[in-house]
Design a protein around this motif. Structure first.
Motif, PDB file in Angstrom:
ATOM      1  N   ASP A  86       0.825  -1.205   0.000  1.00  0.00           N
ATOM      2  CA  ASP A  86       0.000   0.000   0.000  1.00  0.00           C
ATOM      3  C   ASP A  86       0.863   1.260   0.000  1.00  0.00           C
ATOM      4  N   GLU A  87       1.956   1.238   0.764  1.00  0.00           N
ATOM      5  CA  GLU A  87       2.843   2.406   0.819  1.00  0.00           C
ATOM      6  C   GLU A  87       3.561   2.614  -0.510  1.00  0.00           C
ATOM      7  N   LEU A  89       2.406   1.791  -3.471  1.00  0.00           N
ATOM      8  CA  LEU A  89       1.398   2.352  -4.381  1.00  0.00           C
ATOM      9  C   LEU A  89       1.133   3.822  -4.070  1.00  0.00           C
ATOM     10  N   GLU A  90       1.091   4.160  -2.786  1.00  0.00           N
ATOM     11  CA  GLU A  90       0.886   5.552  -2.378  1.00  0.00           C
ATOM     12  C   GLU A  90       2.043   6.434  -2.846  1.00  0.00           C
ATOM     13  N   GLN A  91       3.259   5.956  -2.673  1.00  0.00           N
ATOM     14  CA  GLN A  91       4.430   6.723  -3.102  1.00  0.00           C
ATOM     15  C   GLN A  91       4.446   6.895  -4.623  1.00  0.00           C
ATOM     16  N   SER A  93       1.895   6.945  -6.603  1.00  0.00           N
ATOM     17  CA  SER A  93       0.822   7.884  -6.968  1.00  0.00           C
ATOM     18  C   SER A  93       1.196   9.314  -6.627  1.00  0.00           C
ATOM     19  N   SER A  94       1.688   9.537  -5.414  1.00  0.00           N
ATOM     20  CA  SER A  94       1.930  10.909  -4.969  1.00  0.00           C
ATOM     21  C   SER A  94       3.201  11.504  -5.569  1.00  0.00           C
ATOM     22  N   ALA A 100      -4.277   5.587  -9.758  1.00  0.00           N
ATOM     23  CA  ALA A 100      -4.213   4.324  -9.024  1.00  0.00           C
ATOM     24  C   ALA A 100      -3.960   3.151  -9.973  1.00  0.00           C
ATOM     25  N   GLU A 104      -0.580   0.828 -10.020  1.00  0.00           N
ATOM     26  CA  GLU A 104      -0.666  -0.622  -9.898  1.00  0.00           C
ATOM     27  C   GLU A 104       0.094  -1.306 -11.024  1.00  0.00           C
ATOM     28  N   TYR A 107       3.758  -0.901 -10.382  1.00  0.00           N
ATOM     29  CA  TYR A 107       4.131  -1.786  -9.278  1.00  0.00           C
ATOM     30  C   TYR A 107       4.325  -3.221  -9.785  1.00  0.00           C
ATOM     31  N   ALA A 153       6.902   1.393   6.668  1.00  0.00           N
ATOM     32  CA  ALA A 153       5.489   1.038   6.497  1.00  0.00           C
ATOM     33  C   ALA A 153       5.031  -0.064   7.438  1.00  0.00           C
TER      34      ALA A 153
END
Length: 174
Positions: A86-87, A89-91, A93-94, A100, A104, A107, A153
């Protein structure tokens, strides 16, 4: 009566094996779909296989090598946990500004790339070097913050391996 029981037994055996065959086909389909997703992501992010070169050399996008570095960092403690995934994917994205779905895809491809070497230390060095080659030294502050976020994380603390990666990145930026 015994003929009826034998017929029911045969029907049950046939049904069981048909069920197993259908489950095997479904599992194969899932694996093939995952492989197609990785191939599509590889094409999308400009990956080209090059003869007699390490797989990282086929990457032309620093986001891919940066994402693969995050995967290697997450895997150093025995595998990628849900919190680490999750972290990551968050990194993605941001920091990279990806949707998203794109995060993915990146990733999945970076996970494949990160697993192309059996030596994690060698892979980390190659990924760091290639990311700097592709994106320049300006990528280092983002890489440090991303590695730190993924490293923390799971437990909220950094492992020795993650601290070592951050030190390598700091040395290169200084």
């Amino acid at each position: 009566m015994h003929i009826l029981l034998a017929a029911l037994g045969i029907l049950a055996a046939v049904a069981f094996w048909l069920y197993r065959a259908r489950a095997a086909v479904d599992n194969t389909r899932v694996v093939l779909d995952a492989a197609q997703d990785v191939k599509a992501a590889a094409r999308r992010f400009g990956y080209r296989t090059r003869a007699n070169q390490h797989p990282t050399e086929g990457v032309d996008d620093p986001r891919v090598t940066g994402a693969a570095l995050l995967v290697v960092v997450a895997e150093t403690d025995g595998g990628i946990s849900k919190a680490e995934q999750d972290e990551i994917l968050e990194q993605l994205s941001s920091v990279f500004g990806l949707s998203a779905r794109d995060a993915e895809e990146l990733y999945l491809f970076s996970k494949w790339l990160a697993n192309q070497s059996s030596n994690p230390d060698d892979m980390m060095r190659r990924l760091i070097k290639h990311t700097i080659t592709l994106g320049g030294r300006d990528t280092l502050p983002d890489m440090i913050s991303m590695v730190r976020a993924v490293g923390m994380a799971d437990t909220g603390t950094l492992t020795d391996d993650t601290q070592q990666v951050i030190e390598w990145l700091k040395q290169l930026s200084g």
